[in-house]
Design an enzyme around this catalytic site. Structure first.
Site, PDB file in Angstrom:
ATOM      1  N   SER A 101      10.434   6.876  60.140  1.00 37.51           N
ATOM      2  CA  SER A 101       9.864   7.740  59.091  1.00 37.51           C
ATOM      3  C   SER A 101       9.258   6.797  58.052  1.00 37.51           C
ATOM      4  O   SER A 101       9.969   6.265  57.212  1.00 37.51           O
ATOM      5  CB  SER A 101      10.946   8.603  58.457  1.00 37.51           C
ATOM      6  OG  SER A 101      11.555   9.409  59.438  1.00 37.51           O
ATOM      7  N   LYS A 176       6.020  14.643  58.730  1.00 35.61           N
ATOM      8  CA  LYS A 176       7.472  14.427  58.851  1.00 35.61           C
ATOM      9  C   LYS A 176       8.145  14.472  57.477  1.00 35.61           C
ATOM     10  O   LYS A 176       9.181  15.119  57.290  1.00 35.61           O
ATOM     11  CB  LYS A 176       7.708  13.072  59.528  1.00 35.61           C
ATOM     12  CG  LYS A 176       9.070  12.454  59.334  1.00 35.61           C
ATOM     13  CD  LYS A 176      10.142  13.211  60.066  1.00 35.61           C
ATOM     14  CE  LYS A 176      11.517  12.699  59.676  1.00 35.61           C
ATOM     15  NZ  LYS A 176      12.582  13.531  60.188  1.00 35.61           N
ATOM     16  N   LYS A 245      14.463   8.443  50.850  1.00 37.90           N
ATOM     17  CA  LYS A 245      13.181   7.774  51.164  1.00 37.90           C
ATOM     18  C   LYS A 245      12.142   8.814  51.576  1.00 37.90           C
ATOM     19  O   LYS A 245      11.007   8.813  51.086  1.00 37.90           O
ATOM     20  CB  LYS A 245      13.393   6.765  52.303  1.00 37.90           C
ATOM     21  CG  LYS A 245      12.093   6.144  52.806  1.00 37.90           C
ATOM     22  CD  LYS A 245      12.262   5.487  54.169  1.00 37.90           C
ATOM     23  CE  LYS A 245      12.588   6.505  55.236  1.00 37.90           C
ATOM     24  NZ  LYS A 245      12.657   5.923  56.590  1.00 37.90           N
TER      25      LYS A 245
END
Ligand code: NAD
Length: 316
Positions: A101, A176, A245
């Site tokens: 990611s 995502k 994150k």
């Protein structure tokens, strides 16, 4: 652009996700594996029959596909750039698939650098957690040229079932992060709902049952609450730091484009605050609920008095 080759593969990053993904990916392929942690690469080699590399400088010439499952964009950049990076070591016609990611801006820049070296670049982040990685049922959102997507597809099909080509390089990573922002929002909203339910004299398990039979249900209430939260296990395998994150990546998309988003950005902010107050060295993201327990003086899991808050719940 060079025609994309088919040769041996290298899987880099063998942690919670990479380990089971490499196990899914290995059958029928000549596979090399690498992780900076020697124990992780030894375990992956044992589990998959793949050859563990001691370092990326020993990558064989016939490796033409590299899959990355690394913590973040900085790590991906380190692995790819510089004299000892993979951009300098792979042959033209190779392909890199970043399944981490990562940040969309970094990914777009890396894809351009890869193209200059004649290397195809695809971002293919995954959703579905460790369970999906083990069963090979990951959802995969892909960014890259149509040609690169077609070349990557057979590789991705070993690990995922719901594979969507989103657009150019970086868009897979953007999609995502936005999915995970929504996922974090439902996790936070469900925790708030369970706290209110407890204060109204409703057991959390009962409230989860109600939600899952009704329109408020989500993956948070169908999987995370019953499996990882109300059991007190907090063992989803997806670290809070990784979720934060993702939320930072998603927030940047909103701020870069001056978009108003009071609901999801409030959830992002709550998650950041929750992360700061958790005591474990590497808390699971499902421990977000502990933040709500703390600020509301409630315990939603384990031995509890769910309808007896330890501090008064604010009245409207
Ligand atoms: P992890 O921390 O368990 O694994 C990361 C691995 O990368 C570790 O084994 C580490 O040693 C290795 N590594 C770090 N730097 C390296 C380097 N320079 N060279 C080689 N290896 C290096 O993380 P994870 O949970 O497996 O997540 C990996 C990626 O997948 C992250 O980007 C995360 O956001 C994403 N992701 C995780 C989940 C989940 O449920 N855990 C779900 C979807 C996506």
């Amino acid at each position: 652009m060079h025609a994309i080759q088919t040769g041996a593969s290298l899987f880099v990053g063998l942690g919670n996700m990479g380990r089971p993904m490499a196990a899914r990916y290995a059958p029928g392929r000549e596979l090399f594996v690498f992780d900076m942690d020697p124990a992780a690469r030894a375990t992956a080699s044992e589990n998959t029959g793949a050859t563990a590399l001691a370092g990326l400088d020993s990558i064989p010439n016939h490796v033409s596909t590299v899959l990355l499952m690394l913590p973040n964009s900085r790590t991906v950049e380190t692995v790819l750039r510089g004299q000892s990076g993979l951009f300098a070591r792979l042959q033209p016609g190779s392909m890199i698939i970043d399944m981490s990611s990562s940040e969309p801006g970094s990914t777009a820049a890396l894809a351009e650098e890869a193209a200059e070296a004649g290397i195809a670049y695809v971002d293919a982040p995954v959703s579905g957690g460790v369970t999906g990685a083990i069963t090979g049922d990951l959802a995969i959102t892909v960014g890259g040229t149509p040609e690169a997507f077609s070349a990557a597809l057979p590789h991705l099909q070993s690990m995922g079932t719901n594979i969507v080509h989103v657009g150019k390089a970086g868009t897979g990573h953007a999609a995502k992060a936005l999915n995970n922002l929504l996922s974090a929002t439902t996790l936070a909203a469900a925790a708030e709902s369970l706290c209110a339910a407890a204060s109204a004299g409703i057991q959390p398990e009962t409230m989860v049952e109600v939600i899952n039979g009704s329109t408020g249900r989500s993956q948070a209430t169908e999987v995370k609450d019953p499996r990882h939260i109300l059991t007190g296990k907090f063992d989803s395998g997806f670290a809070m730091d990784l979720m934060l994150k993702d939320l930072r990546i998603a927030r940047k998309i909103f701020t870069d484009n001056s978009l108003e988003a009071p609901v999801v950005l409030a959830a992002e902010s709550a998650a950041q605050t929750a992360g700061e107050h958790l005591e474990a060295a590497s808390p699971d993201h499902t421990e977000l609920v502990k933040h709500y327990e703390r600020v509301n003086g409630l315990l939603l899991r384990g031995p509890r008095a769910a309808h007896q808050p330890t501090k008064p719940v604010a009245q409207p």
